[in-house]
Design a protein around this motif. Structure first.
Motif, mmCIF file in Angstrom:
data_model
loop_
_atom_site.group_PDB
_atom_site.id
_atom_site.type_symbol
_atom_site.label_atom_id
_atom_site.label_comp_id
_atom_site.label_asym_id
_atom_site.label_seq_id
_atom_site.Cartn_x
_atom_site.Cartn_y
_atom_site.Cartn_z
ATOM 1 N N THR A 14 102.564 3.766 42.173
ATOM 2 C CA THR A 14 103.056 2.470 41.707
ATOM 3 C C THR A 14 101.885 1.482 41.614
ATOM 4 O O THR A 14 100.954 1.512 42.417
ATOM 5 N N ASP A 92 106.748 0.665 38.604
ATOM 6 C CA ASP A 92 107.436 0.950 39.851
ATOM 7 C C ASP A 92 108.076 2.331 39.803
ATOM 8 O O ASP A 92 107.932 3.073 38.824
ATOM 9 N N GLU A 93 108.792 2.688 40.843
ATOM 10 C CA GLU A 93 109.334 4.038 40.948
ATOM 11 C C GLU A 93 110.374 4.319 39.871
ATOM 12 O O GLU A 93 110.397 5.408 39.287
#
Length: 447
Positions: A14, A92-93
């Motif tokens: 990330t 982000d994830e």
């Protein structure tokens, strides 16, 4: 099964806005490749492909490689919005998971939300042929899956598709399985398949025929139906044929034209968004005019019964109201039947909350009269006065709670309205809306 490029994106940690990461390259390459980010180092073919259906001047960029700078953050935010991910502008994830999925090779950024269209074929009868198949599926299974996909699109639009032998110059579309490094469109990485668009907006072969529908047979496993780690041919073919017909990607998850599909799954049914898009490109054909008979005067009004049958109302030569209805939804017509009365204006029709039609018309003494079905799809009560006088044809609207509301011009030129006090119930009586008007009213209902 993840492709090599998808695996690289999946391995990127990330990254927050402003951070540097030597691993960010696959993410920025993805954003460039699929129409979210511009790069001064674009190779010409990829840039031309995106420019055909994205506005490159509006794309963020150029960007600094290996840095989550402002252009990269804007591109990530656009990707997140398109894919219904919480918009952070960061890698982000959730964004990594979405980018790691196998997908179509056509860029995402089109002309707006939901379905987007590019152009249409100038004919409604297309031919297709197969060349190279895949060893992943026994017998003729992959070809039959593609045939099924053509049938699904044919059922949804006024298009026909005919399979023909593969001969140069004799076919519109050629379907085949190719190496990942397909010369006409590189599918290496996370791309399952690609197609071209109709001749007037083609980006692979331009206006030249045949148009390709190519599947990556090197990096992906193919199946008929849901199979572990494999991709269903019919589901992917349905998507690529949508591009061949002129549709771009949609941001409606679950629609056929959504750009991503998971392995071991199927999506063989067109969603309303897909059907709306193809209907815009290829409107239904109309029949020739056909007489319903009768000696009639004035303008008709049409209502839709609760079971879907149309019903039409109009005055005859003696001023009486007559009506005619379909004997089945979308079917033939019963013939004209009298509703009696002596009318001087054109009718208007509304449908009550419970599905009963109600018709309104100006009659004796310029009073407004109404007649309603005693049950949905059923018989009629008979004409009943709503008083007046009125000097225009009426217009009917339906309130959010199902109450009908009717509008007409009075003798003073002002507009008056009358409304049901409860859905399907009695009427309040005329009430002035003031103004000085010389024409007939019309009614619409806002959101």
């Amino acid at each position: 099964m993840q492709s090599p490029q998808a695996r690289k994106v999946a391995d990127v940690p990330t990254v927050a806005v402003g951070e540097k990461s030597s691993d960010l390259g696959p993410v920025q390459n993805y954003l460039v490749r699929f129409g979210y980010l511009s790069s001064p180092e674009d190779e010409p073919a990829a840039a031309a492909t995106r420019a055909a259906f994205t506005n490159a001047a509006q794309l963020p960029g150029p960007f600094e490689p290996g840095v989550l700078d402002d252009p990269t953050s804007q591109a990530l935010a656009a990707f997140q919005r398109f894919n219904a991910i919480a918009v952070s502008g960061e890698f982000d994830e959730a964004t990594r998971d979405a980018m790691s999925q196998s997908r179509c090779g056509v860029p995402d950024v089109g002309s707006g939300l939901a379905f987007a269209t590019l152009c249409a074929w100038g004919k409604r009868d297309l031919t297709f042929a197969f060349d190279v198949g895949t060893d992943d599926i026994a017998g003729d299974g992959e070809r039959q899956a593609v045939r099924n996909a053509f049938r699904t699109w044919s059922a949804a639009t006024a298009m026909s598709f005919t399979e023909v032998p593969l001969r140069p110059g004799s076919v519109d579309i050629v379907i085949g399985w190719r190496p990942a490094a397909d010369p006409d469109h590189d599918m290496r990485g996370d791309v399952l398949a690609h197609a071209d668009f109709p001749p007037d907006c083609g980006v692979v072969t331009g206006r030249s025929l045949p148009k390709p529908v190519h599947f990556d047979d090197e990096e992906h496993q193919w199946s008929v139906g849901a199979a572990q780690g494999a991709f269903d041919v019919e589901s992917v073919a349905l998507h690529e044929i949508g591009h061949m017909l002129g549709l771009l990607h949609t941001d409606v998850a679950g629609a056929v034209m959504f750009p991503r599909i998971a392995p071991s799954s199927v999506n063989r049914a067109l969603a309303p968004d897909d059907i709306n898009g193809i209907g815009q490109l290829y409107p239904p054909f109309w029949s020739n005019w056909f007489s319903l008979g009768g000696a009639l005067t004035g303008d008709p009004a049409v209502g839709v019964n609760r079971d879907g049958r149309l019903e039409v109302f109009i005055r005859d030569g003696n001023g009486a109201m007559v009506h005619n209805w379909q004997t089945s939804p979308g079917g033939g017509w019963h013939g004209w039947y009298p509703m009696e009365g002596g009318f001087t204006g054109n009718p208007a029709v509304g449908r009550n909350h419970d599905g009963r039609l109600e018709v309104f018309a100006r009659g004796a003494r310029d009073w407004l009269y109404h007649n309603w079905q005693t049950s949905p799809n059923g018989g009629w009560h008979g004409w009943y006065p709503m008083e007046g006088p009125v000097t225009s044809d009426p217009a009917v609207g339906v309130n959010q709670d199902g109450r009908l509301e009717i509008f007409a011009r009075g003798t003073d030129g002002g507009l008056y309205h009358n409304w049901q006090t409860s859905p399907g119930g009695g009427w309040h009586g005329w009430y002035p809306m003031e103004g000085g008007f010389t024409g007939n009213p019309a009614v619409g209902r806002n959101h």
